[in-house]
Design a protein around this motif. Structure first.
Motif, PDB file in Angstrom:
ATOM      1  N   THR A 592       0.836  -1.196   0.000  1.00  0.00           N
ATOM      2  CA  THR A 592       0.000   0.000   0.000  1.00  0.00           C
ATOM      3  C   THR A 592       0.873   1.248   0.000  1.00  0.00           C
ATOM      4  OG1 THR A 592      -1.746  -1.205   1.147  1.00  0.00           O
ATOM      5  CG2 THR A 592      -1.817   1.216   1.267  1.00  0.00           C
ATOM      6  N   TYR A 593       0.465   2.229  -0.818  1.00  0.00           N
ATOM      7  CA  TYR A 593       1.288   3.420  -1.025  1.00  0.00           C
ATOM      8  C   TYR A 593       0.465   4.693  -0.851  1.00  0.00           C
ATOM      9  CZ  TYR A 593       4.640   0.066  -2.711  1.00  0.00           C
ATOM     10  OH  TYR A 593       5.499  -0.998  -2.768  1.00  0.00           O
ATOM     11  N   TYR A 594       1.061   5.633  -0.124  1.00  0.00           N
ATOM     12  CA  TYR A 594       0.487   6.960   0.093  1.00  0.00           C
ATOM     13  C   TYR A 594       1.443   7.995  -0.481  1.00  0.00           C
ATOM     14  CZ  TYR A 594      -3.411   5.660   3.175  1.00  0.00           C
ATOM     15  OH  TYR A 594      -4.586   5.175   3.677  1.00  0.00           O
ATOM     16  N   PRO A 595       0.959   9.217  -0.768  1.00  0.00           N
ATOM     17  CA  PRO A 595       1.847  10.251  -1.304  1.00  0.00           C
ATOM     18  C   PRO A 595       3.078  10.462  -0.430  1.00  0.00           C
ATOM     19  CG  PRO A 595      -0.425  10.981  -1.446  1.00  0.00           C
ATOM     20  CD  PRO A 595      -0.439   9.703  -0.668  1.00  0.00           C
ATOM     21  N   SER A 596       4.220  10.569  -1.056  1.00  0.00           N
ATOM     22  CA  SER A 596       5.463  10.780  -0.319  1.00  0.00           C
ATOM     23  C   SER A 596       5.483  12.115   0.408  1.00  0.00           C
ATOM     24  CB  SER A 596       6.656  10.689  -1.277  1.00  0.00           C
ATOM     25  OG  SER A 596       6.802   9.375  -1.758  1.00  0.00           O
ATOM     26  N   SER A 597       4.608  13.034   0.003  1.00  0.00           N
ATOM     27  CA  SER A 597       4.559  14.342   0.655  1.00  0.00           C
ATOM     28  C   SER A 597       3.927  14.278   2.042  1.00  0.00           C
ATOM     29  CB  SER A 597       3.778  15.336  -0.217  1.00  0.00           C
ATOM     30  OG  SER A 597       2.465  14.871  -0.434  1.00  0.00           O
ATOM     31  N   LEU A 598       3.237  13.179   2.363  1.00  0.00           N
ATOM     32  CA  LEU A 598       2.573  13.064   3.652  1.00  0.00           C
ATOM     33  C   LEU A 598       3.552  12.631   4.739  1.00  0.00           C
ATOM     34  CD1 LEU A 598      -0.845  11.339   2.819  1.00  0.00           C
ATOM     35  CD2 LEU A 598      -0.309  13.770   2.970  1.00  0.00           C
ATOM     36  N   THR A 599       3.394  13.192   5.916  1.00  0.00           N
ATOM     37  CA  THR A 599       4.172  12.777   7.072  1.00  0.00           C
ATOM     38  C   THR A 599       3.576  11.489   7.639  1.00  0.00           C
ATOM     39  OG1 THR A 599       2.815  13.980   8.661  1.00  0.00           O
ATOM     40  CG2 THR A 599       4.612  15.200   7.600  1.00  0.00           C
ATOM     41  N   PRO A 600       4.320  10.769   8.485  1.00  0.00           N
ATOM     42  CA  PRO A 600       3.741   9.579   9.115  1.00  0.00           C
ATOM     43  C   PRO A 600       2.468   9.888   9.894  1.00  0.00           C
ATOM     44  CG  PRO A 600       6.120   9.604   9.400  1.00  0.00           C
ATOM     45  CD  PRO A 600       5.756  10.913   8.781  1.00  0.00           C
ATOM     46  N   GLN A 601       2.431  11.033  10.556  1.00  0.00           N
ATOM     47  CA  GLN A 601       1.248  11.409  11.322  1.00  0.00           C
ATOM     48  C   GLN A 601       0.052  11.652  10.409  1.00  0.00           C
ATOM     49  OE1 GLN A 601       4.347  12.786  11.785  1.00  0.00           O
ATOM     50  NE2 GLN A 601       4.742  11.444  13.546  1.00  0.00           N
ATOM     51  N   GLN A 602       0.297  12.245   9.250  1.00  0.00           N
ATOM     52  CA  GLN A 602      -0.791  12.462   8.296  1.00  0.00           C
ATOM     53  C   GLN A 602      -1.327  11.136   7.768  1.00  0.00           C
ATOM     54  OE1 GLN A 602       1.504  15.149   5.768  1.00  0.00           O
ATOM     55  NE2 GLN A 602       0.006  16.754   6.125  1.00  0.00           N
ATOM     56  N   ILE A 603      -0.437  10.190   7.531  1.00  0.00           N
ATOM     57  CA  ILE A 603      -0.882   8.879   7.052  1.00  0.00           C
ATOM     58  C   ILE A 603      -1.729   8.196   8.118  1.00  0.00           C
ATOM     59  CG2 ILE A 603      -0.082   6.569   6.406  1.00  0.00           C
ATOM     60  CD1 ILE A 603       2.271   7.898   4.996  1.00  0.00           C
ATOM     61  N   VAL A 604      -1.312   8.288   9.366  1.00  0.00           N
ATOM     62  CA  VAL A 604      -2.113   7.714  10.453  1.00  0.00           C
ATOM     63  C   VAL A 604      -3.504   8.331  10.460  1.00  0.00           C
ATOM     64  CG1 VAL A 604      -2.356   7.616  12.962  1.00  0.00           C
ATOM     65  CG2 VAL A 604      -0.164   7.071  11.913  1.00  0.00           C
ATOM     66  N   SER A 605      -3.572   9.649  10.309  1.00  0.00           N
ATOM     67  CA  SER A 605      -4.878  10.327  10.287  1.00  0.00           C
ATOM     68  C   SER A 605      -5.721   9.859   9.116  1.00  0.00           C
ATOM     69  CB  SER A 605      -4.674  11.846  10.221  1.00  0.00           C
ATOM     70  OG  SER A 605      -4.050  12.325  11.386  1.00  0.00           O
ATOM     71  N   GLU A 606      -5.097   9.700   7.946  1.00  0.00           N
ATOM     72  CA  GLU A 606      -5.831   9.244   6.771  1.00  0.00           C
ATOM     73  C   GLU A 606      -6.365   7.830   6.985  1.00  0.00           C
ATOM     74  OE1 GLU A 606      -6.662  10.856   3.993  1.00  0.00           O
ATOM     75  OE2 GLU A 606      -5.847  12.654   4.931  1.00  0.00           O
ATOM     76  N   MET A 607      -5.548   6.975   7.558  1.00  0.00           N
ATOM     77  CA  MET A 607      -5.990   5.599   7.779  1.00  0.00           C
ATOM     78  C   MET A 607      -7.119   5.534   8.803  1.00  0.00           C
ATOM     79  SD  MET A 607      -2.468   3.411   7.728  1.00  0.00           S
ATOM     80  CE  MET A 607      -1.604   3.088   6.185  1.00  0.00           C
ATOM     81  N   LYS A 608      -7.038   6.341   9.827  1.00  0.00           N
ATOM     82  CA  LYS A 608      -8.123   6.380  10.804  1.00  0.00           C
ATOM     83  C   LYS A 608      -9.428   6.852  10.162  1.00  0.00           C
ATOM     84  CE  LYS A 608      -5.781   7.253  15.207  1.00  0.00           C
ATOM     85  NZ  LYS A 608      -5.679   8.231  16.312  1.00  0.00           N
ATOM     86  N   ALA A 609      -9.293   7.660   9.129  1.00  0.00           N
ATOM     87  CA  ALA A 609     -10.473   8.214   8.468  1.00  0.00           C
ATOM     88  C   ALA A 609     -11.102   7.226   7.501  1.00  0.00           C
ATOM     89  CB  ALA A 609     -10.100   9.500   7.725  1.00  0.00           C
TER      90      ALA A 609
END
Length: 610
Positions: A592-609
């Motif tokens: 699974t891949y998320y934009p490289s511009s996102l921080t780890p904290q942003q990815i956590v927030s996205e996944m929670k959403a």
């Protein structure tokens, strides 16, 4: 003028990727925040403050005077100290992520990136396509920095060598690169080499094409599909072609004042148009596509600084030496209103004497006023001062990060249909139909999708599972379902596992990175397959077949990103291998891949959403 509106948010600092489906969140708070960064004219320091609450203030020490650039959609600030051979980076502390119908904003304190770049006379900075490129004029090279690394307090960079040291620039164009080219110095001694044009090169600096003539090339900007640069002959435009960069010279029109040239260009974000200087008392609007290519705007006094409004592409602003600020109507090619905003600052003297600089901050223009020791806040519609911020010393160069978005209470908003079962990892959804989102749709709703839906720079989330960053996600899922944290983590350990830590997709080229080493291939669309899961819901795989490239690159890649029709991906699961049919049977391992511009904290927030 061709008024091309491109698919870019009106907020120039919003993230480039469209986020996941978002349902109404009554606890979400709308926040608008702009953070201003100001370099001192004399001291080696950068002062940062929140525009709406300037008592929130930070100071960053540097070696010398700073030229500041807001890069990576405002996530970072580059501080170039040309006279002190240093480049520093500051994470702005503000990141925005678009969700189509709204943006989310995450706010932290700004922080300096530990590592700095050093080298002989850094100058021009280009921010494009996930690359931040700094030209080292006396070193004969450009340093290429990966933008996404800055969010992790890291600098990953490499050098592109130029044939000769000179005051120039290097820029990415499509799958290739271009660099300015200089001849021998015209006279002996310290005379600077003469800049003669632009040339396509490989990433190691080896030439791959002829020199496109552009005498005295200086000033560069991107807008839409175009890179533009100022020349003695006119404006040189560059676009990405099938066989490499394609150049075209827009010769200065006969009706323009003779003897003048353009050396500074700004590129609009949501229209394909440029604004450039033209002589000391003029500006020129440049349309790279339609004639007339040039529209001249005469100023009442010599120009001090100018800027384009990223939130309303029709307008720009220019400050003249009499202390007046003028609104520029880009579409009409004229000044639409003017107002006195500061005391006069004569353009006589040295080019680097302390004079005001301007930048856009939403509905305001922020202007440094060195002699007054202030940053002035000016409403852009009325051109009236709405406040001032005292800044110690002589505030000079200025950059802004920020925008508007929603802050969610605890980031605990949830979307139906995402549990830990992988059947719902590969379900499809659309922004308009919850049934489609849940994986229930008609075949007639499915549409072919281009590879451009997945274009960008992407990071694997597997390292964040391994280092424990994603633990809040497992806890959140456990609270919403019936499985334990341990069971959820174990399933995702299998699901996310991969040794491909990064993927970039540009045009038809997909590059896979293993331990930092790239392997790439060109891919063409090979149809789609609809899969039915045990629960009765369905998902769609969009498949691409390799047409050229490295032997190690997989023959097939299959995307599953919860969408069933053309739409930009916000993240995706990717399956790859040499057997098209066998890949369709794989449902337990879904890197699974998320934009490289996102921080780890942003990815956590996205996944929670989800």
């Amino acid at each position: 003028m061709k008024r091309l509106v491109r698919g870019v948010s009106a907020l120039a600092l919003s993230a480039a990727f469209i986020g996941p489906v978002a349902f109404a969140d009554e606890d979400a708070e709308d926040v608008t925040l702009y953070r201003v960064f100001v370099g001192d004219h004399e001291a080696g320091k950068v002062t940062a403050f929140d525009l709406n609450k300037p008592e929130n203030r930070w100071t960053f020490e540097t070696k010398g005077q700073n030229k500041l650039y807001s890069v990576n959609e405002g996530a970072a600030i580059v501080s170039v100290q040309s006279d002190d051979d240093a480049v520093n980076f500051i994470n702005s502390g503000i990141s925005l992520h678009s969700h189509g119908d709204h943006s989310d904003i995450e706010i932290e304190n700004p922080a300096a990136v530990d590592k700095a770049l050093t080298g002989p006379r850094p100058f021009h900075v280009i921010d494009h396509d996930g690359k931040i490129v700094i030209n080292f004029d006396k070193g004969g090279y450009a340093e290429i920095v990966e933008a996404h690394e800055l969010a992790h307090n890291e600098i990953e960079s490499k050098q592109l060598k130029q044939a000769r040291a000179h005051h120039g620039f290097v820029a990415p164009v499509g799958n290739g690169w271009v660099t300015t080219v200089a001849s021998d110095a015209p006279v002996e001694g310290d005379a600077a080499p003469t800049r003669v044009g632009l040339r396509a090169v490989n990433e190691d600096g080896t030439p791959v094409g002829d020199i496109a003539t552009c005498t005295g090339i200086h000033g560069e900007a991107f807008s839409g599909a175009y890179l533009a640069a100022g020349c003695k002959e006119g404006i040189l435009t560059v676009t990405a072609g099938k066989d490499g960069p394609v150049t075209k010279m827009l010769t200065y029109a006969a009706e323009l004042p003779s003897g003048e040239t353009t050396g500074t260009l700004l590129g609009a974000k949501s229209m394909q148009v440029f604004l450039g200087n033209y002589g000391a008392k003029g500006l020129v609007v440049v349309d790279p596509v339609d004639e007339p290519h040039f529209r001249y705007i005469e100023l009442p006094f010599r120009r001090v600084d100018f800027a384009l409004d990223p939130a309303n592409a029709r307008f720009g602003y220019v400050l003249t030496e009499d202390g007046s600020l003028h609104q520029i109507d880009v579409l009409d090619g004229k000044l639409s209103k003017s107002a006195k905003v500061t005391e006069p600052y004569s353009m006589d003297g040295h080019w680097n004497d302390p004079r005001p600089r301007i930048a856009m901050a939403g509905d305001e223009i922020v202007m440094s006023d060195p002699n007054a020791g202030l940053v002035r806040r000016i409403a852009k519609d009325e051109l009236k001062e709405v406040g001032t911020v005292e800044v110690e010393g002589k505030p000079y160069n200025i950059a802004v990060a920020g925008g508007s978005g929603k802050v969610h209470e605890g980031e605990e908003h949830d979307h139906a249909g995402h549990d830990h079962d992988h059947e719902n990892h590969e379900h499809a959804h659309s922004h308009g139909d919850p049934q489609v989102y849940a994986g229930y749709f008609e075949d007639s709703q499915i549409k072919d999708r281009p590879l451009s839906d997945y274009a960008g720079d992407w990071q694997s989330v597997y390292p964040y599972l391994q280092d424990g960053t994603l633990e809040p996600v497992w806890e959140h899922k456990a609270e919403k379902g019936t499985a334990s944290v341990e069971d959820i983590r174990a399933e995702y350990e299998v699901g996310y596992k991969t040794d491909v830590e990064r993927i970039t997709i540009e045009g038809d080229v997909v590059t896979f990175y293993k331990n930092g080493e790239p392997m790439k291939g060109s891919y063409a669309y090979d149809g789609r397959e609809t899969l039915t899961y045990k629960k009765g819901n369905r998902g769609v795989r969009f498949i691409f077949k390799k047409t050229d490239g490295d032997a190690e690159a997989p023959q097939f890649i299959q995307f599953s990103d919860h969408k069933i029709a053309p739409e930009k991906a916000d993240h995706y699961h990717l399956y790859w291998g040499d057997d098209r049919a066998a890949l369709l049977d794989e449902v337990t391992n879904w890197p699974t891949y998320y934009p490289s511009s996102l921080t780890p904290q942003q990815i956590v927030s996205e996944m929670k959403a989800h």
